[in-house]
Scaffold this motif. Structure first.
Motif, PDB file in Angstrom:
ATOM      1  N   ASP A  76       0.759  -1.248  -0.080  1.00  0.00           N
ATOM      2  CA  ASP A  76       0.378  -0.189   0.125  1.00  0.00           C
ATOM      3  C   ASP A  76       0.793   1.028   0.479  1.00  0.00           C
ATOM      4  O   ASP A  76       0.535   2.426   0.646  1.00  0.00           O
ATOM      5  CB  ASP A  76      -0.707  -0.100   1.263  1.00  0.00           C
ATOM      6  CG  ASP A  76      -0.159  -0.374   2.815  1.00  0.00           C
ATOM      7  OD1 ASP A  76       1.258  -0.283   2.156  1.00  0.00           O
ATOM      8  OD2 ASP A  76      -0.687   0.086   3.743  1.00  0.00           O
ATOM      9  N   ARG A 287      -9.455 -10.281  -0.870  1.00  0.00           N
ATOM     10  CA  ARG A 287      -9.460  -9.197  -0.676  1.00  0.00           C
ATOM     11  C   ARG A 287      -9.165  -8.191  -1.247  1.00  0.00           C
ATOM     12  O   ARG A 287      -7.729  -8.525  -2.172  1.00  0.00           O
ATOM     13  CB  ARG A 287      -8.665  -8.531   0.882  1.00  0.00           C
ATOM     14  CG  ARG A 287      -7.500  -9.144   1.100  1.00  0.00           C
ATOM     15  CD  ARG A 287      -7.846  -8.664   2.403  1.00  0.00           C
ATOM     16  NE  ARG A 287      -7.785  -7.196   3.168  1.00  0.00           N
ATOM     17  CZ  ARG A 287      -6.920  -6.250   3.727  1.00  0.00           C
ATOM     18  NH1 ARG A 287      -6.442  -7.179   4.574  1.00  0.00           N
ATOM     19  NH2 ARG A 287      -7.309  -5.218   3.851  1.00  0.00           N
ATOM     20  N   LYS A 289      -7.065  -5.616  -1.718  1.00  0.00           N
ATOM     21  CA  LYS A 289      -5.500  -5.847  -1.134  1.00  0.00           C
ATOM     22  C   LYS A 289      -4.929  -7.156  -1.640  1.00  0.00           C
ATOM     23  O   LYS A 289      -3.459  -6.835  -1.982  1.00  0.00           O
ATOM     24  CB  LYS A 289      -5.035  -5.501   0.440  1.00  0.00           C
ATOM     25  CG  LYS A 289      -4.000  -4.721   0.326  1.00  0.00           C
ATOM     26  CD  LYS A 289      -3.972  -4.284   2.153  1.00  0.00           C
ATOM     27  CE  LYS A 289      -2.794  -3.729   2.369  1.00  0.00           C
ATOM     28  NZ  LYS A 289      -2.666  -3.723   4.113  1.00  0.00           N
ATOM     29  N   SER A 290      -5.541  -8.552  -1.456  1.00  0.00           N
ATOM     30  CA  SER A 290      -4.395  -9.834  -1.794  1.00  0.00           C
ATOM     31  C   SER A 290      -5.007  -9.748  -3.128  1.00  0.00           C
ATOM     32  O   SER A 290      -3.692  -9.974  -3.548  1.00  0.00           O
ATOM     33  CB  SER A 290      -5.093 -10.934  -1.284  1.00  0.00           C
ATOM     34  OG  SER A 290      -5.745 -10.617   0.277  1.00  0.00           O
ATOM     35  N   GLU A 292      -4.095  -6.494  -5.419  1.00  0.00           N
ATOM     36  CA  GLU A 292      -2.990  -6.025  -5.299  1.00  0.00           C
ATOM     37  C   GLU A 292      -1.926  -6.913  -5.154  1.00  0.00           C
ATOM     38  O   GLU A 292      -1.007  -6.354  -6.009  1.00  0.00           O
ATOM     39  CB  GLU A 292      -4.005  -4.804  -4.735  1.00  0.00           C
ATOM     40  CG  GLU A 292      -2.322  -3.785  -5.772  1.00  0.00           C
ATOM     41  CD  GLU A 292      -2.563  -3.259  -7.211  1.00  0.00           C
ATOM     42  OE1 GLU A 292      -1.394  -3.169  -7.582  1.00  0.00           O
ATOM     43  OE2 GLU A 292      -3.648  -3.739  -7.218  1.00  0.00           O
ATOM     44  N   LYS A 293      -2.167  -6.952  -4.168  1.00  0.00           N
ATOM     45  CA  LYS A 293      -0.340  -7.949  -3.860  1.00  0.00           C
ATOM     46  C   LYS A 293       0.418  -8.612  -4.993  1.00  0.00           C
ATOM     47  O   LYS A 293       1.377  -9.164  -5.156  1.00  0.00           O
ATOM     48  CB  LYS A 293      -0.872  -8.537  -2.129  1.00  0.00           C
ATOM     49  CG  LYS A 293       1.138  -8.881  -1.754  1.00  0.00           C
ATOM     50  CD  LYS A 293       0.441  -9.539  -0.446  1.00  0.00           C
ATOM     51  CE  LYS A 293       1.535 -10.106   0.462  1.00  0.00           C
ATOM     52  NZ  LYS A 293       1.462 -10.666   1.868  1.00  0.00           N
TER      53      LYS A 293
END
Length: 390
Positions: A76, A287, A289-290, A292-293
């Motif tokens: 992030d 999620r 964020k996962s 994008e990771k």
């Protein structure tokens, strides 16, 4: 009746125990510490190194070296500080961890899942869904501010002292905590916290939060905790608000605090994130964020100016398999997400091969060509049918 503590742990430090500890450290790999001694270099003179370490641990002369500070991206834009111990100190930490872990496993709560034998993230999420099925629909999604870097040493030591009376072992644990870090060529003392990256840090974190677990339990509240990531579940919003106050009060007593920005009261209809999953009443998936990771890792491996060779195949497959193995579970609904990510991955690989991004290349390099090169994709994972939360 007086509580019986463990008195003679030092006597259990033997060469076979150190050899097992080294094998565990080697299996987990990891970089060298400030002394620049790698696992391979340490292993070249393994017997003498372990013998010398055993003597230091037993006679009380052991002193850990400062940790090497590194910062890793969190995905992030922020970074997470890690403290990398020297290989010798990782072996020593693993020895102490093996001696302490059985003592504390007896007193840890069943709903604590982080870094414990035969427990994992998927089991923690499955437990959350089980509680939801039992009617616990309201959720306190809690986040402890700067947890690993902020745990007071006296809280950790008080927890260890409650079960251990071996003064030598207690001094070694305290020396781990106060080893300090080297960053930008300078030494920084560590007066609070247990650094992420240390072998023994997860166990010490669980010891520090075990009191919170049992306080929630004794108040009749349900929770699921994985290290510092935890949710408290209730059948009413009033119950969850009570839990919020209890958690805040307990953390204040031990010198910690909840993150105002990341802690929230919600429910399964509104959804929440836990251990990389997005959990809602009707679905459990990755999620954002996962996602994008995953994309960030793939982008780093598929830069357009590089060649599409077998090393890229190996590295990309490792990321794909790791992501698929984690998120493809009996309770998750990830097929649609996996298909979209697979299509995105193929686009990245085609752009890498042809040094451009063009839809026409879809026909020039079809799926069978990726298979022939040895690539695997997220949808290759055959997970059991998803169990929808009810």
């Amino acid at each position: 009746m007086a509580k019986i503590k463990a008195h003679s742990l030092t006597g259990r430090i033997t060469l076979p125990l150190l050899a097992t500890a080294f094998r565990n450290v080697k299996r987990n790999r990891g970089a060298a510490g400030i002394d620049k001694v790698s696992i391979r270099l340490y292993e070249e003179n393994l017997f003498n190194n372990l013998l010398a370490l055993m003597r230091c641990l037993k006679d009380g002369s052991y002193r850990p070296q400062p940790l090497r500070r590194v910062h890793i991206p969190k995905g992030d834009g922020k970074t997470r500080p890690l403290g990398i111990p020297a290989v010798r100190d990782r072996v020593a930490q693993e020895v102490i961890r093996q001696l302490l872990s059985p003592l504390f496993e007896r007193i840890f709560h069943d709903d604590s899942y982080g870094f414990r034998p035969a427990r994992n993230c998927q089991q923690a999420v499955a437990r959350v869904l089980e509680l939801h099925q039992q009617g616990y629909n309201q959720v306190l999604d809690a986040d402890i501010k700067g947890f690993f870097d902020a745990i007071p040493h006296q809280v950790i030591m008080a927890g260890v002292c409650a079960e251990v009376a071996d003064g030598n072992i207690l001094r070694i644990v305290e020396r781990f905590l106060k080893a300090g870090v080297m960053e930008a060529g300078g030494f920084q003392p560590t007066t609070v916290g247990t650094p992420q990256g240390g072998v023994i840090s997860p166990l010490l974190a669980n010891i520090a939060l075990n009191g919170l677990d049992w306080q929630l339990h004794n108040a009749g509240l349900r929770f699921v905790r994985y290290a510092d990531d935890f949710v408290v579940l209730g059948k009413s919003q009033a119950q969850v608000k009570e839990a919020h106050e209890l958690v805040q009060q307990h953390l204040t007593q031990i010198g910690l605090t909840l993150s105002v920005e990341k802690t929230k009261i919600t429910d399964f209809r509104g959804g929440f994130a836990f251990l990389g999953f997005a959990i809602l009443a009707q679905s459990v998936t990755m999620r954002p964020k996962s996602v994008e990771k995953f994309k960030t890792k793939i982008r780093e491996l598929t830069e357009r100016h590089c060649n599409l060779d077998q090393e890229v195949v190996r590295q990309v497959n490792a990321v794909v398999r790791g992501t698929a193995n984690y998120f493809a579970t009996p309770f998750s609904n990830v097929l649609t997400r996996f298909r979209a990510l697979d299509a995105w991955l193929r686009m990245r690989l085609r752009a890498m091969k042809f040094k451009r991004k063009s839809r026409s290349d879809n026909w020039r390099f079809r799926r069978k060509h990726f298979r022939n090169l040895g690539f695997v994709f997220l949808t290759d994972t055959r997970a059991p049918p998803a169990v929808a939360p009810s």
